[in-house]
Design an enzyme around this catalytic site. Sequence first.
Site, PDB file in Angstrom:
ATOM      1  N   LYS A  36      47.010  40.003  37.758  1.00  0.00           N
ATOM      2  CA  LYS A  36      47.107  40.860  36.570  1.00  0.00           C
ATOM      3  C   LYS A  36      46.859  40.002  35.346  1.00  0.00           C
ATOM      4  CE  LYS A  36      48.568  45.174  35.680  1.00  0.00           C
ATOM      5  NZ  LYS A  36      48.549  46.247  36.685  1.00  0.00           N
ATOM      6  N   ASP A  65      43.416  48.592  32.948  1.00  0.00           N
ATOM      7  CA  ASP A  65      44.853  48.856  32.955  1.00  0.00           C
ATOM      8  C   ASP A  65      45.154  49.486  31.583  1.00  0.00           C
ATOM      9  OD1 ASP A  65      47.293  48.065  34.819  1.00  0.00           O
ATOM     10  OD2 ASP A  65      47.976  47.708  32.791  1.00  0.00           O
TER      11      ASP A  65
HETATM   12  N1  GLU Z   1      45.500  48.588  36.793  1.00  0.00           N
HETATM   13  C1  GLU Z   1      45.567  49.377  37.984  1.00  0.00           C
HETATM   14  C2  GLU Z   1      46.886  49.172  38.683  1.00  0.00           C
HETATM   15  O1  GLU Z   1      47.860  48.794  38.096  1.00  0.00           O
HETATM   16  C3  GLU Z   1      44.349  49.190  38.886  1.00  0.00           C
HETATM   17  C4  GLU Z   1      44.095  47.819  39.393  1.00  0.00           C
HETATM   18  C5  GLU Z   1      42.777  47.659  40.100  1.00  0.00           C
HETATM   19  O2  GLU Z   1      42.088  48.652  40.294  1.00  0.00           O
HETATM   20  O3  GLU Z   1      42.464  46.521  40.440  1.00  0.00           O
HETATM   21  O4  GLU Z   1      47.018  49.475  39.835  1.00  0.00           O
END
Ligand code: GLU
Length: 431
Positions: free
Chosen positions: A105, A145
């Site tokens: 992240k 995100d």
């Molecule tokens: N940000 C999204 C999550 O928290 C998607 C992450 C992604 O697709 O890699 O799941």
Amino acid sequence: MVKHNLWHAAKQQLEKAEKAAKFSPLFIAQLSQPERIIELSLPFFRDSGKVEVVRGYRIQYNNALGPYKGGLRYHQDVSMDEVKALAFFMMIKNAVIGVPFGGGKGGITVNPKTLSEAELERLTRLFTRGLAPNIGPTVDVPAPDVNTTPKTMSWIADEYSKIVNKKALAVVTGKPIDKGGSLGRTEATGLGGVYALLQVLKKMGKNPKQMTVAIQGFGNVGRYLAYFLQKEGFKIVALSDSNGGIFVPGGIENIDQIQKCKEGKGYLAGCYCIGEACDILNKDKLSGHDISNKEILELPVDILVPSALENVITKTNAPKIKAKIILEMANGPTTFKADEILNKRRITVIPDVLANSGGVVVSYFEWYQNMNNEKWTKKEVFAKLKKKMKKAVNEVWDLSQQQKISLRDASYAVSLKRIEEAHNKNQGKKQ
Ligand code: GLU
């Protein structure tokens, strides 16, 4: 107000899982901190010519199951501890839903609403240059995100491709369709949540028709969730965004109309729509009430959906929640203490790592299509998403029933077992 530390909550959840099952000490030590932390200083030009410096982060938590994977958020409250926790949750999520990715992240501590599009693009490209040595289609694959969009992803893919001197579409997911994105990615998190909820209701023997729902958050996730829930016959009675919301006890007529109203005004409050007419003056006709973001959590509804930011359900409001089911579409919306209270009160919490995993599932489909030069139809994408969500819910549900544990604890148990197996296999290979 107490400031909750999400990283502390993630560690508490890990300790709880560790107590419930036997994991090797090496594995637990490995999971107690991220594998790699990247922290960048990002000085960029504002349109005025002034220089501003912000901080950017990428946490690569664990890659036992595959490349690190998870979103990038742009928000004024982004901090090291927050992204560390969110990367940890991503690791759990990817394993429980069964995509071949580890957890990551990242984000930038900035309020993107104060930047112009040109400023956002400059900042994103600078961030990409900082991250470039450590990301890539088989290394670490970011995605959207909070406050990042397909456009943000297209800037990253473009900048990264320039650096490596070849088209590297699979370096990020959540791209625009004409730039290598997958059909259905935008709707995926919301729709995945609907599939998860329907499967849990089936297991509980409950009929979704006319169940009432309150949704906190009307961003990309909350909006599609509301839309698809309404299509399935749920009655959406309350919606909110960061500026406040509306409560219409008889049910909100048309989610698309609310979306149009929000787009027009920039916020959702006052969007009382009858047909195409959305006006505060319709409030009385609909017996509506203006509600705050806090109040929405305590409404008398069947299903409550926190779909915005973390730590909104706390030990203070958990005793006052009236919903019998909580669908966590935000990441980390419930504090550790609040979760204990909800469990004691026998409220069924469909945890974030399961409920909102539809986004990363379709991210995986996008990555797979990019890597294999394929293009799937939206119908195919949705059918595959449904299958994955149902399978994961069944696994988690069955374990929770067998062991008499919450769906969150069962999700962690399923997930950590998978990561440990992969970890042991990888260790074996290294020796
Ligand atoms: N940000 C999204 C999550 O928290 C998607 C992450 C992604 O697709 O890699 O799941």
